[in-house]
Structure formats: structure tokens, C-alpha cells
Design a protein around this motif. Structure first.
Motif, PDB file in Angstrom:
ATOM      1  N   GLU A  61      62.777 154.292  77.504  1.00  0.00           N
ATOM      2  CA  GLU A  61      62.245 155.647  77.694  1.00  0.00           C
ATOM      3  C   GLU A  61      62.241 156.379  76.345  1.00  0.00           C
ATOM      4  O   GLU A  61      63.152 156.235  75.533  1.00  0.00           O
ATOM      5  CB  GLU A  61      63.110 156.412  78.700  1.00  0.00           C
ATOM      6  CG  GLU A  61      62.609 157.820  78.999  1.00  0.00           C
ATOM      7  CD  GLU A  61      63.427 158.501  80.093  1.00  0.00           C
ATOM      8  OE1 GLU A  61      63.411 159.745  80.147  1.00  0.00           O
ATOM      9  OE2 GLU A  61      64.080 157.783  80.882  1.00  0.00           O
ATOM     10  N   ILE A  62      61.198 157.164  76.099  1.00  0.00           N
ATOM     11  CA  ILE A  62      61.128 157.976  74.886  1.00  0.00           C
ATOM     12  C   ILE A  62      61.748 159.339  75.181  1.00  0.00           C
ATOM     13  O   ILE A  62      61.404 159.987  76.174  1.00  0.00           O
ATOM     14  CB  ILE A  62      59.671 158.140  74.415  1.00  0.00           C
ATOM     15  CG1 ILE A  62      59.089 156.773  74.039  1.00  0.00           C
ATOM     16  CG2 ILE A  62      59.585 159.085  73.219  1.00  0.00           C
ATOM     17  CD1 ILE A  62      57.630 156.801  73.666  1.00  0.00           C
ATOM     18  N   VAL A  63      62.678 159.754  74.329  1.00  0.00           N
ATOM     19  CA  VAL A  63      63.401 161.008  74.555  1.00  0.00           C
ATOM     20  C   VAL A  63      63.238 161.929  73.349  1.00  0.00           C
ATOM     21  O   VAL A  63      62.789 161.509  72.275  1.00  0.00           O
ATOM     22  CB  VAL A  63      64.896 160.735  74.822  1.00  0.00           C
ATOM     23  CG1 VAL A  63      65.066 159.925  76.098  1.00  0.00           C
ATOM     24  CG2 VAL A  63      65.549 160.013  73.649  1.00  0.00           C
ATOM     25  N   VAL A  64      63.627 163.192  73.531  1.00  0.00           N
ATOM     26  CA  VAL A  64      63.462 164.204  72.489  1.00  0.00           C
ATOM     27  C   VAL A  64      64.825 164.741  72.065  1.00  0.00           C
ATOM     28  O   VAL A  64      65.819 164.566  72.791  1.00  0.00           O
ATOM     29  CB  VAL A  64      62.567 165.357  72.993  1.00  0.00           C
ATOM     30  CG1 VAL A  64      61.175 164.846  73.332  1.00  0.00           C
ATOM     31  CG2 VAL A  64      63.184 166.042  74.205  1.00  0.00           C
ATOM     32  N   ALA A 119      70.613 162.954  72.562  1.00  0.00           N
ATOM     33  CA  ALA A 119      69.679 162.441  71.550  1.00  0.00           C
ATOM     34  C   ALA A 119      69.638 163.405  70.376  1.00  0.00           C
ATOM     35  O   ALA A 119      69.514 164.618  70.565  1.00  0.00           O
ATOM     36  CB  ALA A 119      68.288 162.284  72.151  1.00  0.00           C
ATOM     37  N   SER A 120      69.720 162.864  69.152  1.00  0.00           N
ATOM     38  CA  SER A 120      69.663 163.712  67.961  1.00  0.00           C
ATOM     39  C   SER A 120      68.246 163.844  67.417  1.00  0.00           C
ATOM     40  O   SER A 120      67.966 164.717  66.599  1.00  0.00           O
ATOM     41  CB  SER A 120      70.580 163.157  66.864  1.00  0.00           C
ATOM     42  OG  SER A 120      70.100 161.917  66.384  1.00  0.00           O
ATOM     43  N   GLN A 121      67.341 162.946  67.836  1.00  0.00           N
ATOM     44  CA  GLN A 121      65.956 162.997  67.380  1.00  0.00           C
ATOM     45  C   GLN A 121      65.067 162.245  68.361  1.00  0.00           C
ATOM     46  O   GLN A 121      65.557 161.636  69.316  1.00  0.00           O
ATOM     47  CB  GLN A 121      65.823 162.421  65.979  1.00  0.00           C
ATOM     48  CG  GLN A 121      66.371 161.010  65.813  1.00  0.00           C
ATOM     49  CD  GLN A 121      66.368 160.586  64.368  1.00  0.00           C
ATOM     50  OE1 GLN A 121      65.324 160.270  63.806  1.00  0.00           O
ATOM     51  NE2 GLN A 121      67.533 160.577  63.744  1.00  0.00           N
ATOM     52  N   VAL A 122      63.750 162.345  68.130  1.00  0.00           N
ATOM     53  CA  VAL A 122      62.815 161.608  68.982  1.00  0.00           C
ATOM     54  C   VAL A 122      63.080 160.113  68.817  1.00  0.00           C
ATOM     55  O   VAL A 122      63.192 159.606  67.695  1.00  0.00           O
ATOM     56  CB  VAL A 122      61.357 161.929  68.597  1.00  0.00           C
ATOM     57  CG1 VAL A 122      60.399 161.072  69.418  1.00  0.00           C
ATOM     58  CG2 VAL A 122      61.057 163.407  68.801  1.00  0.00           C
ATOM     59  N   GLY A 123      63.216 159.408  69.941  1.00  0.00           N
ATOM     60  CA  GLY A 123      63.529 157.991  69.820  1.00  0.00           C
ATOM     61  C   GLY A 123      63.313 157.222  71.110  1.00  0.00           C
ATOM     62  O   GLY A 123      62.935 157.788  72.150  1.00  0.00           O
TER      63      GLY A 123
END
Length: 229
Positions: free
Chosen positions: A10-13, A39-43
Motif C-alpha cells: 500500500e502507498i502511504v503518506v 510513516a515519515s514520508q510518501v512510501g
């Protein structure tokens, strides 16, 4: 009991909660805040047992010992060449770390001149960000001709593929030599400019679609459909 808030791939923000509770361990660009993993960044999420890893989808290169990098000679002194490796600080390549024997009184530009492109390995990174390189290992040399592609450094593993499967597929389909630097710089050299261009397009497609499932099959189809006849 811990609660997982996301799914594999999954892509998270930034700021998104990935898991709740102490059953999961954060890795990569994920961190723990009290009982939550954030999450610290988009990944892209990767779940391996109880390890919740976040793979950044963007980011700058940070040198590490053992990295093979592609760099450009920017300056030189009596004892060193100074090389741009895509980081805020230039790296140093000393006389003793090149394959040629170079006397101290020599004109260093006879060996590696301004704007020459080299492939080298990072041997030291200090807290003061002094970065040392070596070229005294097999496969490390000056790169002549060909063309370059620049990608986000953390997409390099996707271009390489498992055990080199992705880059080998591109090499075989385009008859090109491909050298990948951990700093996101990639050198492509073939006998036909059209094949070099196809290899470059395939690499850029991988970077753009690195988060998509079935990427290997997509790139294989792309190479077959665009193969130089």
C-alpha cells in the motif's frame, strides 16, 4: 494485541498511522510514536513477519560505505580528484586509490580530467561528511561514451531486480552494457543508439511504475513491443 492499519504494498503518506500496538517493529522510513507506527514520508509498505518497513518513493542520495557510485570529476588538487556523486558534499579520490601508478608530481588531468565520468566505490564516510572513493577494484573505471539516466536513488533496487533479474532482462533485450550506481546514476552503452534509447525508456518506466504489482511482466512486454528490429 497489535492492529495493522495498512496492507502489503500500500502507498502511504507522511503522518499516516501504519500500525497500533507494540507487536510490530518499524523499519525504513517508518518510526514509532508511543504505541503507533507512523510513516515519515510518501512510501510503499512492506510487511515481513512483525517488521513493518516503509520504502520511500522519493528521496536524495546519502552515501554509505560499500556503495558503488557513478560520479563526475569536478576539481583536483596535488593529491586528489574531487568527484560529484549527487550528494551535498563532493567525494575525494586519492592518488593511491586509482588503478594507475601516479607520481605525486604528475599532472592529474592526464589520468582523470575535469568532467570525466567514473564508476567508483565509497570507502569512508565520516561524521564531518568527508567521503573517500576507490577505483582499485574490478569493474571500477572511467566511463567513455554511452548515455546516462538519472533516477531516484531508492528506486535502484527495483531497477536491479531480485538477483539482478530486471536489469539482466533489459540487457538481454537491448544488447546494452548497463552500469548502475547506488546514487541513482545509470550508464548505458550499446552498439545501436536505438537500443540505448529503449534501455533508457525501460529504466524510466520502472522508476515511474515501481510501486505497481506485476512490474516485471509489464517491462518484459514493453521491451518485446518496442524491440529494435
Amino acid at each position: 494485541m497489535g492492529e495493522l492499519k495498512v496492507k502489503e504494498r500500500e502507498i502511504v503518506v507522511p503522518g499516516q498511522e501504519l500500525a497500533k500496538g507494540m507487536d510490530f517493529l518499524p523499519a525504513g522510513a517508518a518510526f514509532r510514536e508511543h504505541e503507533s507506527i507512523i510513516a515519515s514520508q510518501v512510501g510503499l509498505v512492506s510487511i515481513n513477519g512483525n517488521v513493518l518497513k516503509l520504502i520511500p518513493l522519493s528521496g536524495k542520495y546519502f552515501p554509505r560505505v560499500g556503495d558503488v557510485v557513478i560520479g563526475k570529476v569536478m576539481d583536483m588538487s596535488f593529491n586528489n580528484w574531487f568527484v560529484d556523486i549527487g550528494y551535498a558534499y563532493e567525494a575525494a579520490l586519492s592518488l593511491r586509490d586509482v588503478p594507475e601508478y601516479v607520481e605525486r608530481s604528475s599532472d592529474l588531468s592526464r589520468y582523470y580530467n575535469f568532467d570525466d565520468i567514473i564508476i567508483a566505490k565509497v570507502t569512508k564516510v565520516t561524521k564531518a561528511m568527508n567521503i573517500d572513493l576507490t577505483m582499485k577494484e574490478p569493474g571500477l573505471s572511467k566511463l567513455i561514451g554511452g548515455r546516462f539516466v538519472f533516477i531516484t536513488p531508492n528506486k535502484v533496487p527495483r531497477v536491479i531486480g531480485k538477483s539482478g533479474s530486471m536489469v539482466d532482462m533489459i540487457k538481454n533485450a537491448t544488447n546494452c552494457r548497463i552500469t548502475i550506481g547506488q546514487n541513482g546514476r545509470i550508464w548505458i552503452k550499446g552498439t545501436d543508439p536505438r537500443e540505448e534509447n529503449l534501455a533508457a525508456m525501460a529504466i524510466m518506466k520502472i522508476e515511474k511504475e515501481s510501486h505497481i504489482d506485476g512490474l516485471t511482466d509489464k517491462i518484459s512486454k514493453f521491451l518485446q513491443e518496442n524491440k529494435v528490429r
